[in-house]
Design an enzyme around this catalytic site. Structure first.
Site, short mmCIF file in Angstrom:
data_model
loop_
_atom_site.label_atom_id
_atom_site.label_comp_id
_atom_site.label_asym_id
_atom_site.label_seq_id
_atom_site.Cartn_x
_atom_site.Cartn_y
_atom_site.Cartn_z
N ASP A 149 -7.73 5.55 15.25
CA ASP A 149 -6.69 5.97 14.42
C ASP A 149 -5.45 5.71 15.02
OD1 ASP A 149 -4.79 7.12 12.87
OD2 ASP A 149 -6.00 9.06 12.24
N ILE A 150 -4.42 5.03 14.72
CA ILE A 150 -3.13 4.95 15.63
C ILE A 150 -2.35 6.26 15.63
CG2 ILE A 150 -1.79 3.90 13.92
CD1 ILE A 150 -0.98 1.85 15.88
N GLY A 152 -1.72 2.33 3.29
CA GLY A 152 -2.41 1.88 4.51
C GLY A 152 -1.84 2.72 5.80
N VAL A 153 -1.72 2.04 6.93
CA VAL A 153 -1.29 2.44 8.00
C VAL A 153 0.09 3.17 7.89
CG1 VAL A 153 -0.45 0.46 9.41
CG2 VAL A 153 -1.60 2.28 10.77
N ASP A 154 0.98 2.58 7.25
CA ASP A 154 2.26 2.98 6.86
C ASP A 154 2.19 4.58 6.45
OD1 ASP A 154 5.11 3.11 6.64
OD2 ASP A 154 5.09 1.43 5.10
N ASN A 188 6.79 -2.15 5.25
CA ASN A 188 7.32 -3.24 4.27
C ASN A 188 8.88 -3.35 4.55
OD1 ASN A 188 8.62 -1.23 2.40
ND2 ASN A 188 6.46 -0.97 2.02
N THR A 220 -3.36 -7.28 8.38
CA THR A 220 -4.83 -7.43 8.16
C THR A 220 -5.18 -6.50 7.14
OG1 THR A 220 -5.48 -5.71 10.07
CG2 THR A 220 -5.05 -8.08 10.67
N GLY A 221 -4.31 -5.63 6.10
CA GLY A 221 -4.78 -5.13 5.37
C GLY A 221 -4.33 -5.59 3.99
N VAL A 222 -3.52 -4.82 3.19
CA VAL A 222 -3.21 -5.21 1.89
C VAL A 222 -2.32 -6.64 1.77
CG1 VAL A 222 -3.09 -3.12 0.61
CG2 VAL A 222 -1.09 -4.00 1.64
N1 AR6 Z 1 -4.89 3.38 12.47
C1 AR6 Z 1 -4.96 2.21 12.63
N2 AR6 Z 1 -5.17 1.37 11.65
C2 AR6 Z 1 -5.14 1.52 10.52
C3 AR6 Z 1 -4.85 2.89 9.88
C4 AR6 Z 1 -5.02 3.73 10.98
N3 AR6 Z 1 -4.56 5.26 10.65
N4 AR6 Z 1 -4.90 3.01 8.67
C5 AR6 Z 1 -5.07 1.67 7.97
N5 AR6 Z 1 -5.36 0.93 9.44
P1 AR6 Z 1 -2.16 -2.45 5.95
P2 AR6 Z 1 -0.58 -4.48 6.09
C6 AR6 Z 1 -5.54 -0.71 9.31
O1 AR6 Z 1 -2.78 -2.51 4.45
O2 AR6 Z 1 -1.75 -5.51 5.84
C7 AR6 Z 1 1.66 -0.77 3.32
O3 AR6 Z 1 1.72 -0.30 1.91
C8 AR6 Z 1 -6.14 -1.40 8.17
O4 AR6 Z 1 -7.22 -1.09 8.40
O5 AR6 Z 1 -1.75 -0.93 6.45
O6 AR6 Z 1 0.48 -5.26 7.03
C9 AR6 Z 1 3.13 -1.01 3.73
O7 AR6 Z 1 4.08 -0.32 3.36
C10 AR6 Z 1 -5.55 -2.77 8.54
O8 AR6 Z 1 -6.58 -3.37 9.54
O9 AR6 Z 1 -1.05 -3.13 6.36
C11 AR6 Z 1 3.20 -2.56 3.32
O10 AR6 Z 1 3.51 -2.60 2.01
C12 AR6 Z 1 -4.23 -2.54 9.20
O11 AR6 Z 1 -4.10 -1.36 9.46
C13 AR6 Z 1 1.76 -3.18 3.47
O12 AR6 Z 1 0.91 -2.11 3.44
C14 AR6 Z 1 -3.16 -3.15 8.38
O13 AR6 Z 1 -3.25 -2.76 6.92
C15 AR6 Z 1 1.45 -3.82 4.82
O14 AR6 Z 1 0.35 -4.50 4.76
#
Ligand code: AR6
Length: 210
Positions: A39-40, A61-63, A53, A152-154
């Site tokens: 977890d970052i 997500g991570v944000d 974003n 790599t997420g949404v």
């Molecule tokens: N620690 C590490 N990695 C994580 C954590 C964590 N606590 N939580 C999620 N991940 P995403 P994107 C991973 O969707 O694709 C947001 O709504 C997750 O499994 O967070 O760049 C923003 O506001 C994935 O591998 O980011 C933007 O609108 C990675 O973090 C949009 O999502 C990125 O997933 C950005 O989309």
């Protein structure tokens, strides 16, 4: 028939499936590269990178996780970054820095990766997000920085392609900075084991190329 099917893990490889797995490599200019699962928000480094974003006021997500852990001061610091056009504080491929507030990390570097469309359009934008992040971190004298898997997420970037573009972009950014580089350690902190395994495989291929 099963000969060779089991390979003992290297010494830095903790129990398979467990959080806390980590592997260590080196970029060619000397910066340490750590690939780990975790977890970052708990990273004890100078800066963590947020996959934000363009509005830069939080999200899922991570944000979302970073904003919850940093506390409400973070969104206020983000809001202080001026809009470059209506609703856009950080265009895709750029980066902005704020304090880390209640996080162990001193800074948060907010960057925006692309929503994946195709390699021709998306790869340069993903690379730019990493390079911009390294650049703003260097301007604040950051010595250690942790990245999530941006896009790599949404945002839907295919994981194997994201791993390749990400590692190459960080390598290029570190080399470009030359003597001015302050970053001695780069970590990729991946949430799940599958993405962790993909980044490890890419780091092995990547470091073997040099
Ligand atoms: N620690 C590490 N990695 C994580 C954590 C964590 N606590 N939580 C999620 N991940 P995403 P994107 C991973 O969707 O694709 C947001 O709504 C997750 O499994 O967070 O760049 C923003 O506001 C994935 O591998 O980011 C933007 O609108 C990675 O973090 C949009 O999502 C990125 O997933 C950005 O989309």
């Amino acid at each position: 028939a099963l000969t060779g099917a089991f390979t003992p893990p290297p010494p830095t490889h903790k129990a398979a499936g467990g959080a806390g797995m980590a592997r260590t490599f080196n970029f060619k200019q000397g910066t340490k590269l750590v690939i780990k699962q975790g977890d970052i928000t708990t990273e004890d480094v100078d800066a963590i990178v947020n996959a934000a974003n363009e509005r830069m006021l939080g999200g899922g997500g991570v944000d979302g996780a970073i904003h919850r852990a940093a506390g409400p001061e973070l969104v206020r610091a983000c809001a202080q970054h001026p809009e470059v056009e209506p609703g856009v504080r950080c265009p895709t491929g750029e980066a902005r820095i704020t304090p880390g507030f209640r996080l162990p990390a001193k800074f948060v570097v907010h960057t925006v990766g692309p929503i994946y469309e195709n390699d021709r359009e998306s790869a340069p934008l993903l690379a730019a997000a990493y390079r911009s992040s390294i650049k703003v971190a260097q301007e604040s004298g950051v010595g250690s920085i942790s990245f999530p898997g941006i896009s790599t997420g949404v945002f839907g970037y295919p994981w194997d392609k994201a791993a390749q573009v990400s590692l190459e972009a960080v390598d290029a950014a570190l080399s470009e900075a030359g003597e001015a580089n302050s970053v001695r350690e780069v970590r990729f902190v991946l949430f799940g084991q599958k993405l962790y395994d993909i980044f490890v495989a890419e780091a092995e291929a990547f470091t073997a190329k040099e």
